[in-house]
Scaffold this active site. Structure first.
Site, PDB file in Angstrom:
ATOM      1  CG  ASP A  62       3.464  -3.395   0.831  1.00  0.00           C
ATOM      2  OD1 ASP A  62       2.453  -4.153   1.223  1.00  0.00           O
ATOM      3  OD2 ASP A  62       4.462  -2.978   1.598  1.00  0.00           O
ATOM      4  CG  ASP A  89       6.345  -8.018   6.272  1.00  0.00           C
ATOM      5  OD1 ASP A  89       6.619  -8.031   5.008  1.00  0.00           O
ATOM      6  OD2 ASP A  89       5.777  -7.041   6.624  1.00  0.00           O
TER       7      ASP A  89
HETATM    8  C1  DGJ Z   1       4.954  -4.460   4.388  1.00  0.00           C
HETATM    9  C2  DGJ Z   1       6.061  -5.250   3.154  1.00  0.00           C
HETATM   10  O1  DGJ Z   1       5.484  -6.691   3.449  1.00  0.00           O
HETATM   11  C3  DGJ Z   1       7.551  -4.990   3.572  1.00  0.00           C
HETATM   12  O2  DGJ Z   1       7.964  -5.938   2.856  1.00  0.00           O
HETATM   13  C4  DGJ Z   1       7.745  -3.681   3.390  1.00  0.00           C
HETATM   14  O3  DGJ Z   1       7.678  -3.510   1.863  1.00  0.00           O
HETATM   15  C5  DGJ Z   1       6.985  -2.604   4.010  1.00  0.00           C
HETATM   16  N1  DGJ Z   1       5.837  -3.112   4.182  1.00  0.00           N
HETATM   17  C6  DGJ Z   1       7.319  -1.235   3.840  1.00  0.00           C
HETATM   18  O4  DGJ Z   1       6.592  -0.360   4.371  1.00  0.00           O
END
Ligand code: DGJ
Length: 750
Positions: free
Chosen positions: A484, A554
């Site tokens: 991430d 997300d």
């Molecule tokens: C952002 C990501 O897009 C989510 O899917 C998740 O992994 C969160 N970060 C976790 O902090």
């Protein structure tokens, strides 16, 4: 051979079966762009170049005016390959270099060329790139030299017949003894003789990561760019130029995709006589690079494809190339993963028992990989702490136990990491505050999501963080990693870099990221890597060079998700688009699965809480995944209904052999009975297909010209996945005669 050079007229012709690109070296040694478009085996440099504008004039060595005798060259309006800066062309320029006298006049003139079979050797090329085989391409390298300085420019053109595309990049080399500042460095310039286009850009924000925006060209400079140093939702680094007459399936479209994950820019400028200049390269806003004697710097690569079969034709060219020559090989990786991610189900609130019960339930639903997202490491129970402290929080989770438990059930475990970050509340920050990317003596660096970024311009930091995360992957048997990147760069002038190199921070930072990813892939070839950036904030070919898939957003509610995926599909192969079924409000498990199926496919919810009917649906879709997901992974993609223009979103994907076809359809707002036909694209017209909508059989031509009849009342967010499967003639005839209500009659109609 995809490149020829006609010595007499000094014309280069780069070509594929469908595409031609002509360059002329004029008598003043400027590179003039003559043509790019549909394949053409003849060209007149005079007729193409004539502009009837003020002719080129200059003072010669005797200080006398010299004027060009003809009208073929004019600074005001000629189509350049490399427009000079600071001279008579006042449009935008692709390269700007400045010597110690602070005079940035940049005038690169033709010196020599080389044509080589195969790609340019990328041994010393520091950035992700297209991995061509030698039989894929012919490369033209043109060397130019600045009029006054011993500074050279190399232009690279890799033209591929096989993939029907042109790859552009460049290099500046300082052979002078003075220090040169490279203030602008581009991958390409493309001058077109018309302004009859719209820019198709993907703009976005967090949670609505990609949205198609059609921007008409105009006489002001339109810049599609990013300056976040990575994680830029604002604009995606893939764009297209769509002719005003083009549609999804016809007309001229130029597609561009930068293989870069940091600050890029595409400039579109219509000039005073309505020609269009496009320049793509590093975003000059955040880029400056010092070249000392004998140093050089490359631009990133940009893929250029030309289609006269509309936007879908362009998408298919991009998808084919990316699938075959950009995505990392997954040979040593288990491919049939159906994953379940813990994030939306648990967020930070999990422990060993919760994860084990998730594994148990996943097993029952034929899911084979459980991913423990954020929250598994030292004191990380909210997003305010611990980034950098990559050690398992044994109080919270017994990771070995979980892995062994999963193993016994024949399942795998994956983990989330965010290697480029550091939390101010962390042991790492206590020990090494200097590892954070903060300018010297800068007191109030900006935080986003409570975190800072590590200074990856510093090799020591790269080593440290790689060793730290490696320890985890060496100790625990992990099969998947989600990588991430949740904030962008601010105040990015590294205290590690010397004063003269501060402005190189964003560029060097992304080199550091690539170095980390590269080391990771080399050391862990069996781990499936999915990158992510607060959703799809870093969805680009730079990342796809290292990770075969990227979490797309997300936002998992099908309302926005469908348009986010539709937009990404335009440039990126569906197999690279991370998509999960979640527990969001809108739609049933089935509605969500229909959409997620057209990405990597997986789940992101607490399945232990689902009812039996939902679990049955999950099992059904998982079996469909085994039977048909290969079509999504390798098939030809066709958009049918744009969510930006209609009340629907629809597309279909056809296997290369045209035997199988998957169709996605979703309705937005409620509609009553309405004549609504879904015309399928790309089938074999004379083959019979069984369709899962009505469970009967018609020819491809029927589905393509009449379509699937969906003229019924429709609830909001009605979603469907249809399968069409080719049936051999004999079985089709028997079926139609015996089972199909109108079989006999319709034979005559078709
Ligand atoms: C952002 C990501 O897009 C989510 O899917 C998740 O992994 C969160 N970060 C976790 O902090």
């Amino acid at each position: 051979m995809g490149v020829t050079f006609e010595k007499k007229r000094k014309i280069f012709h780069l070509f594929t079966k469908h595409f031609s690109y002509y360059i002329h070296v004029n008598k003043y040694n400027y590179l003039i762009h003559l043509y790019s478009g549909k394949y053409l085996n003849d060209i007149s440099k005079e007729r193409v170049s004539e502009r009837y504008m003020e002719r080129y004039a200059f003072l010669n060595d005797e200080k006398k005016e010299t004027m060009d005798e003809d009208y073929y060259f004019s600074f005001v309006a000629s189509q350049f390959e490399v427009a000079p800066f600071g001279k008579g062309d006042k449009r935008n320029s692709p390269f700007i270099i400045e010597g110690e006298n602070n005079t940035p006049i940049t005038n690169f003139l033709f010196q020599s060329y080389k044509i080589i079979k195969g790609p340019y050797s990328k041994n010393k090329y520091p950035l992700p790139h297209v991995k061509f085989l030698s039989s894929d391409v012919t490369t033209l390298i043109i060397t130019l030299k600045d009029e006054y300085k011993e500074v050279y420019l190399e232009l690279y053109y890799e033209i591929s017949e096989k993939f029907d595309c042109l790859i552009r990049f460049s290099k500046i080399i300082n052979k002078s003894s003075e220090n040169i500042k490279v203030k602008k460095l581009s991958s390409f310039e493309l001058d077109l003789p018309s302004s009859n286009y719209n820019i198709l850009a993907l703009k976005g924000t967090w949670g609505n990561d990609t949205e198609v925006e059609m921007i008409p060209l105009n006489h002001s400079l339109t810049k599609i760019s990013d300056n976040h140093g990575g994680r830029g939702f604002y604009f995606n680094p893939s764009v297209a130029l769509v002719s005003n007459e083009a549609s999804l399936d016809s007309g001229e479209v130029y597609g561009f995709s930068s293989i870069y994950s940091s600050d890029f820019s595409y400039e579109f400028k219509v000039d005073e006589i309505d020609q269009t200049r496009i320049i793509g390269g590093y975003n000059e806003e955040t880029f400056e690079y010092l070249l000392k004697e004998n140093e050089d710097i490359y631009s990133f690569e940009t893929i250029i494809v030309y289609s006269n079969k509309g936007i879908n034709g362009m998408s298919q060219l991009m998808h084919n190339l990316i699938r075959k020559r950009i995505l990392p090989s997954t040979k040593s990786i288990q491919k049939d993963f159906i994953l379940l991610n813990s994030w939306e189900g648990f967020y930070f609130d999990f422990d060993t028992d919760k994860i084990i019960s998730l594994v148990d339930e996943a097993k029952k639903c034929d899911i084979n990989l459980v991913v423990i997202d954020d929250g598994w490491f030292k004191n990380r129970n909210t997003d305010t702490t611990s980034l950098g402290d990559w050690e398992v929080d044994n109080k919270k989770i017994d990771l070995k136990k979980v892995i062994n438990y999963a193993k016994n059930l024949g399942m795998k475990i994956g983990l989330w990491v965010e290697p480029e970050m550091i939390s101010p509340i962390s042991d790492l920050f206590k020990e090494h505050p200097e590892y954070a990317l903060i300018p010297e003596d800068y007191k109030h660096p900006t935080l986003f999501r409570h975190q800072l970024v590590l200074d990856l311009t510093n090799p020591k930091v790269i080593d440290y963080i790689f060793n730290k995360i490696s320890k985890i992957f060496d100790e625990y048997d992990i099969s998947y990693v989600k990588w991430d990147f949740n904030r962008y760069l601010t105040e990015s002038y590294s205290s590690f870099l010397s004063t003269e190199r501060k402005k190189e921070t964003n560029y060097r930072f992304i080199l550091g990221t690539y170095e980390l990813l590269n080391r990771f892939n080399k050391k862990y070839p069996n781990i499936l890597l999915e990158t992510c950036s607060a959703g799809g904030g870093r969805f680009d070919l730079g990342m796809l060079f290292y990770s075969p898939q990227i979490w797309a957003s997300d936002e998992t509610d099908i309302t926005l998700r469908a348009s986010i995926q539709y937009s990404k599909n335009i440039f990126y192969p569906l197999r690279s688009i991370g998509a999960h079924v979640s527990n969001r409000k809108i739609g049933s498990i089935q509605d969500k699965a229909c959409l997620a199926f057209f990405g990597t496919f997986g789940y992101e919810l607490d399945i232990t809480k689902l009812n039996e009917e939902d679990k049955k649906q999950i099992k059904f879709f998982n079996s469909l995944f085994k039977d048909f997901h290969h079509v999504v992974e390798d098939g030809d993609y066709y958009a049918i209904f744009s969510p930006f223009k209609t009340n629907y979103v629809a597309w279909n994907v056809v296997s290369k052999n045209k035997k199988e076809c998957l169709v996605y359809f979703m309705n937005y707002k409620k509609e009553q009975t309405k004549s609504r036909f879904l015309k399928i694209k790309g089938l074999a017209p004379n083959k019979y297909y069984f369709n899962s909508l009505t469970s009967d059989i018609y020819k491809g031509s029927f589905y393509m010209n009449v379509g699937l009849n969906l003229s019924c009342p429709m609830d909001p967010y009605f979603s469907a996945l249809f399968v069409l499967k080719e049936i051999d003639d004999i079985r089709a005839t028997i079926f139609r005669k015996t089972k199909q209500v109108d079989g006999g009659k319709r034979d005559k109609l078709m």
